[in-house]
Write a protein that holds these residues in place. Sequence first.
Motif, PDB file in Angstrom:
ATOM      1  N   ALA A  17      11.118  -6.871 -11.903  1.00 51.78           N
ATOM      2  CA  ALA A  17      12.322  -7.071 -11.162  1.00 51.78           C
ATOM      3  C   ALA A  17      12.961  -8.300 -11.020  1.00 51.78           C
ATOM      4  O   ALA A  17      14.017  -8.298 -11.119  1.00 51.78           O
ATOM      5  CB  ALA A  17      11.926  -6.288  -9.788  1.00 51.78           C
ATOM      6  N   PRO A  18      11.970  -9.215 -10.878  1.00 55.16           N
ATOM      7  CA  PRO A  18      12.606 -10.788 -10.816  1.00 55.16           C
ATOM      8  C   PRO A  18      13.586 -11.018 -11.968  1.00 55.16           C
ATOM      9  O   PRO A  18      14.762 -11.691 -11.759  1.00 55.16           O
ATOM     10  CB  PRO A  18      11.415 -11.725 -11.026  1.00 55.16           C
ATOM     11  CG  PRO A  18      10.325 -10.857 -10.194  1.00 55.16           C
ATOM     12  CD  PRO A  18      10.431  -9.296 -10.805  1.00 55.16           C
ATOM     13  N   LYS A  20      15.258  -8.928 -13.750  1.00 55.57           N
ATOM     14  CA  LYS A  20      16.125  -8.025 -13.668  1.00 55.57           C
ATOM     15  C   LYS A  20      17.329  -8.534 -12.341  1.00 55.57           C
ATOM     16  O   LYS A  20      18.485  -8.096 -12.498  1.00 55.57           O
ATOM     17  CB  LYS A  20      15.811  -6.577 -13.473  1.00 55.57           C
ATOM     18  CG  LYS A  20      15.398  -5.932 -14.631  1.00 55.57           C
ATOM     19  CD  LYS A  20      14.849  -4.522 -14.661  1.00 55.57           C
ATOM     20  CE  LYS A  20      14.548  -3.935 -15.889  1.00 55.57           C
ATOM     21  NZ  LYS A  20      14.018  -2.586 -15.870  1.00 55.57           N
ATOM     22  N   VAL A  21      16.757  -8.825 -11.097  1.00 61.65           N
ATOM     23  CA  VAL A  21      17.573  -9.253 -10.016  1.00 61.65           C
ATOM     24  C   VAL A  21      18.398 -10.648 -10.438  1.00 61.65           C
ATOM     25  O   VAL A  21      19.336 -11.172  -9.864  1.00 61.65           O
ATOM     26  CB  VAL A  21      17.023  -9.319  -8.924  1.00 61.65           C
ATOM     27  CG1 VAL A  21      16.471  -7.753  -8.477  1.00 61.65           C
ATOM     28  CG2 VAL A  21      15.775 -10.373  -8.727  1.00 61.65           C
TER      29      VAL A  21
ATOM     30  N   VAL B  95      13.973  -6.904  -4.930  1.00 60.98           N
ATOM     31  CA  VAL B  95      12.409  -6.851  -5.365  1.00 60.98           C
ATOM     32  C   VAL B  95      11.450  -6.196  -4.460  1.00 60.98           C
ATOM     33  O   VAL B  95      10.608  -5.220  -5.035  1.00 60.98           O
ATOM     34  CB  VAL B  95      11.857  -8.362  -5.783  1.00 60.98           C
ATOM     35  CG1 VAL B  95      10.382  -8.087  -6.302  1.00 60.98           C
ATOM     36  CG2 VAL B  95      12.810  -8.995  -6.966  1.00 60.98           C
ATOM     37  N   THR B 106      21.978  -3.440 -11.570  1.00 61.06           N
ATOM     38  CA  THR B 106      21.436  -4.190 -10.644  1.00 61.06           C
ATOM     39  C   THR B 106      22.313  -5.705 -10.406  1.00 61.06           C
ATOM     40  O   THR B 106      22.636  -6.006  -9.125  1.00 61.06           O
ATOM     41  CB  THR B 106      19.862  -4.892 -10.823  1.00 61.06           C
ATOM     42  OG1 THR B 106      19.245  -3.638 -11.261  1.00 61.06           O
ATOM     43  CG2 THR B 106      19.411  -5.595  -9.910  1.00 61.06           C
ATOM     44  N   ILE B 110      24.148  -6.272  -6.638  1.00 58.65           N
ATOM     45  CA  ILE B 110      23.735  -7.586  -5.945  1.00 58.65           C
ATOM     46  C   ILE B 110      24.844  -8.212  -5.621  1.00 58.65           C
ATOM     47  O   ILE B 110      25.239  -8.614  -4.457  1.00 58.65           O
ATOM     48  CB  ILE B 110      22.547  -8.018  -6.807  1.00 58.65           C
ATOM     49  CG1 ILE B 110      21.226  -7.544  -6.480  1.00 58.65           C
ATOM     50  CG2 ILE B 110      22.532  -9.658  -5.946  1.00 58.65           C
ATOM     51  CD1 ILE B 110      20.121  -8.220  -7.363  1.00 58.65           C
TER      52      ILE B 110
END
Lengths: 758, 164
Positions: A17-18, A20-21, B95, B106, B110
Motif C-alpha cells: 500500500a505505501p 501504491k498510495v 493505508v 488509488t 487520493i
Amino acid sequence: MKTNPKLIGQSVPRLDAPQKVTGQAIYTDDIKLPGMLYCKMLTSPLPHARIKRIDVSKARALPGVKDVIIGEDTPKVKYGNWRLVPESQDELPLAVDKVRFVGDEVAAVAALDPEIAEKAISLIEVEYEELPALYTVEDSIADGAPLIHEESKGNVSLVRKINYGDVDGSFASAHYVREDTFRVHAVQHAYMEPCASIAAPDEGGRVTLWTSTQTPYIVQCLLASTLGIPENHVRVMKVAVGGGFGGKMELRPWEFCCAFMALRTGRPVKFLWSRKEDLSFGRRRHGMTLYSKIAFAKDGKLIAKDFQVLLDGGAYNAMGPTATFLCGTFGNMAYRLPAYRYFGRHVYTNKPPASAMRGFGAPQAYFAMESQFSMAAEEMGFDPIDLRIINAMEEGDVIPEVATVSTCGFKESLEKVRELSGWDEKRKNRQPGHGLGISAYSFISGGVFNWFNTKYNFSAAEVRVYDDGTAHLFSMACDIGQGPDTVLRQILAADLGLSIDKVRLTAMDTAQTPKADLGSWGSRVTLMNGNAILEATKKIKEMLIPVLFAEFDLNQIQDLAFEDDHIFVKSNPKKRMSFAQAVYKALRGRRGEPLVAQGYYTPRNKGLVSPAFSFGAQVAEVTVDQDTGLVKVDKIYTAHDCGVPINKKAVEGQLEGAIQMGLGYTLSEQFVMKDGRTLNSTFLDYKVPTALDMPPSESVEVETYEPEGPFGAKEAGEGLAIPTAAAIGHAVYEATGYRCKDLPITPEKVLRGLGKLK
Amino acid sequence: MAKQNIELIVNGDRYTVAVDPWRTLAEVLREELNLTGTKVGCNQGDCGACTVIMDGRSVSSCLTLAVEAHQRQITTIEGLAPSRTQLHPIQEAFVEAQAVQCGFCTSGMIMSAKNLLDHNPHPTEEEIRAGLSGNLCRCTGYVKIVEAIDLAAKKLDPAGAKEA
C-alpha cells in the motif's frame, strides 16, 4: 477449532500500500526501456470473413516503422489454455485464413512512437471476403449454420455431460416440478489497469516479457510454444497489476507480437491496449441460455435436476471449456441432489471471445438455481430460507463424482443472514414497492482438474532464512490486487513466528521463483500457495530445531514454539533463542550451507474439482419505483464461510468489491451490440457502479477450520461475486411481482413486467 | 503543427518542455516528466485514475491539454506528501483503512479526496461519495475508500472533526 498463531486473522495493512498510495508502484505501462519501440495492432473490422490479401508495403515504407508482421510471418502455432486437449487450442496470435470477430488481430507494427505505429496500421491494406456471421447461440447451433471453425461441427466446441441418479423417474414421481429458461448476458471485468506488455530481447535468442497478467506461468509456456523456442528462453515478469478478475489469464496476441518483434528487431517493444479496444474486443463473462428443471418432494427435499446450458463462447474457446465444465458442477453444489443431469455446450459465435470472469460459470448457474429455489419456495409454501436450509449441504456430504465437503458453514450462513437482515420481521411487514430477496452460493477453493496439463506442482514456494532474523519468500503467486503479496507473507511470518516486516518477497518472475504456480484464478492462491509455504517453513523449522535441542540439552519429548522472532521451549519459555541466533548457529553447523527450503502443493485425493468449498448467503433489500421501474438496492446483508480468514480486512475487501461487481452485473452493466460490433465502448456507456451507486452492506463471517487450507483458510475471492444477482432478482419480485429471468434487470424490463410498458 | 514550449510547475518543480499541441497533460506528466504515479485508466475522461490538481481544482489530466497547463500549478500524487519518503495524512488513511487493492485507481482517488477535503474539510458520507463519483474502482466497492477519506478528514483537522 485449532489455535492459530496470533498473526492469523489480523488485518495486517497491505505491504504494497505505501508504494501504491505514493504513486511509486510500477505497473507495466510505467516501464520504459532504452531503444523501445511501440506496437500497435490491426484488427478485423468484420465479424466473419476470409482474408484474401494483405499488403503491408506502404506501412513498411513509412519512416520510423521498424517491423510489420502478419500471421504468415509467424510460426502459426495455435494456443489456448486447455493444453490437456490440444484440439481445443483454436487461437493464433495473428489471423491466418479467417477472422472470426470484430477485433480479431490481423497484423502488428513496431515503430519509433505510437503515432507512427498508428499511422502504419492505417496503411495496411486487407482484402476480405465477408462470410455470414452468427451472433446468438441459438443461431449458431441451428441446422445448416455456417461453421466458424471448420473442425467444430454445429459450432459446438465442447460438450460436458453429467448424469447420475434416476432423473426422469424422480420427475415422474415428484410432488413439485418446475422448469424455466434463463438468459444471462455478457459483462466485462473492467479492471482499471488497461492491458499492457513490454518484451525485451535477451542474450542467446531469449526474451523477457513484463506483462499485466494473472497467469505468468501460463503466459511463459504458451509464449514459448507460439514463438517456437524453449520454455525457459521466455522469462515472464509481472510488476504491479491493476486488477484482472479473470480477464488477464491467457496468452494475448500482443504479448506474442511484442516478443516476436523484439526478437526480430533486437529492440524492446511495448504495447498498450486502449480502454475502447478492451471494452470493444476484450474478454468477457459468458452470456448463457440456461434451461433448468427441478423437482422437489413434499417435504421440500430437492430430488432431481435437469440442467441444460448453452454458453455463448464468442469466436474462440479461451477459458470457455472450463466454464462449460464448472457450470455443470455449480449446478450441483450447495444443495444435496440425488439425481442430476447436466448437458453443457460451448458454442462459437462471431463475437469477442468470452472467458473466465470472477465466479467462472457460477454467477450464471446460481442465478438460475437460486431464482428457481425462491420461485419453488413460494409455490410450495415454504419460507425461501427454510427451503434452502432443508436442502443445504453439510460437512462430510459427498458431491457425486466431485468431492467430499470437508467443512461447511452453509446452514449457519443461512441462519445468520436471516437474523442479520431482519428477514422474518421485514417479510411480515411488507411495504409496497419494497422487497427482500435471498440467494446462496458455494464455491471452490482452487481447481483440481489440470486442464493446463502442468508438469509441475500447482503451487511452489521457496523460503530462505538469514542470520539477520529475516526471511525471504520466493513465489510465483500473482498479486493482481487481491493481496497475496501480503497474505502469503503473513502465513510465512505466522508459521516461523516472525514479525511481518522481517519477511521480504520476490514474486512472480518465472526465471527466479520456483516452478510453478498456475496463477490467480479459481480462488486458489491462498489455499494452494499457503500450503506450499507451510511445507517449506516446516523444513526450515527442522533445520532450526536441532540448534535449540543441542543448546539447551533438551529432553526428546520437548516441543518448541516459534513466536515473536524467537524460538523457545513451550514448557519453559526462558529457554529461548532469537530466530536470528538460531539461524546463525544452524548456518555454522551446516558449514555455510544456506538455510533454504522449498515447498509444493498439489491437491491429492480431492476428486477432480476442488480441495475445499466455501459457502454463503446474501439478502438484498430493494425499493422499486413503480412509475419509472428503477431498482434501488437499499442494503445488502451477507453471511459467509470462508474458513479462517487470514487477513480480515482483505476478506472484507473481497466482499465489498464483489458486491459492486454483482450490482453492476444485475442492474447496470451490459454490452450493446449490433452486427457483432460493440456500441458502448466507454465507461460513460458501460456502467460500472460508482461510489454513489453502492448500497450500504453488513456482513458476518461463519468461521470453520478447513483441514485442507493453511491455518484453516479457504476461498473468499469469487464465491462472494455469485449471489447478488439472484438476491436482487428475488427482491424485485417481492417488491413488484415482476420476476426477472433475463439479466440485467433494467427499468424497461421492470415496467414491461408490470404491464406499464409495451 | 509545430511543438510548443510550455512551462509546467509540477509539485513545486519547474519544467520547460516542448510538446505537440495535442498532447494531454497525462501524457506529458508520464512520458516527458516520468511522473508515472498518475495513471491512465481509460483516456476518455470517464474513470478518474488520471486526476491531478491544477490551480487548486481537480482535473482529469487525460482531458486536459498540456498547453492548457502552461504556467499553472499542478500537484500530482508524487507531490502530495512533503517528501517522497513521507506520507500525506490522506495517504496514511488509505493505508490504514486498507483502501488499496490493485492500486490503479488509488492515485486518482487520493487526488480527488485531496480536492474534496481542500474545499470541504468535514464532508458527510454522502458528500464523500459525491466527491468520488468521477473515480471508478473495481476492487473495493468504495467502502474502505470512503472510510479512508473520513479518517483523513479527522487526521487533517481533529478539532474540526469533533465539532462536526
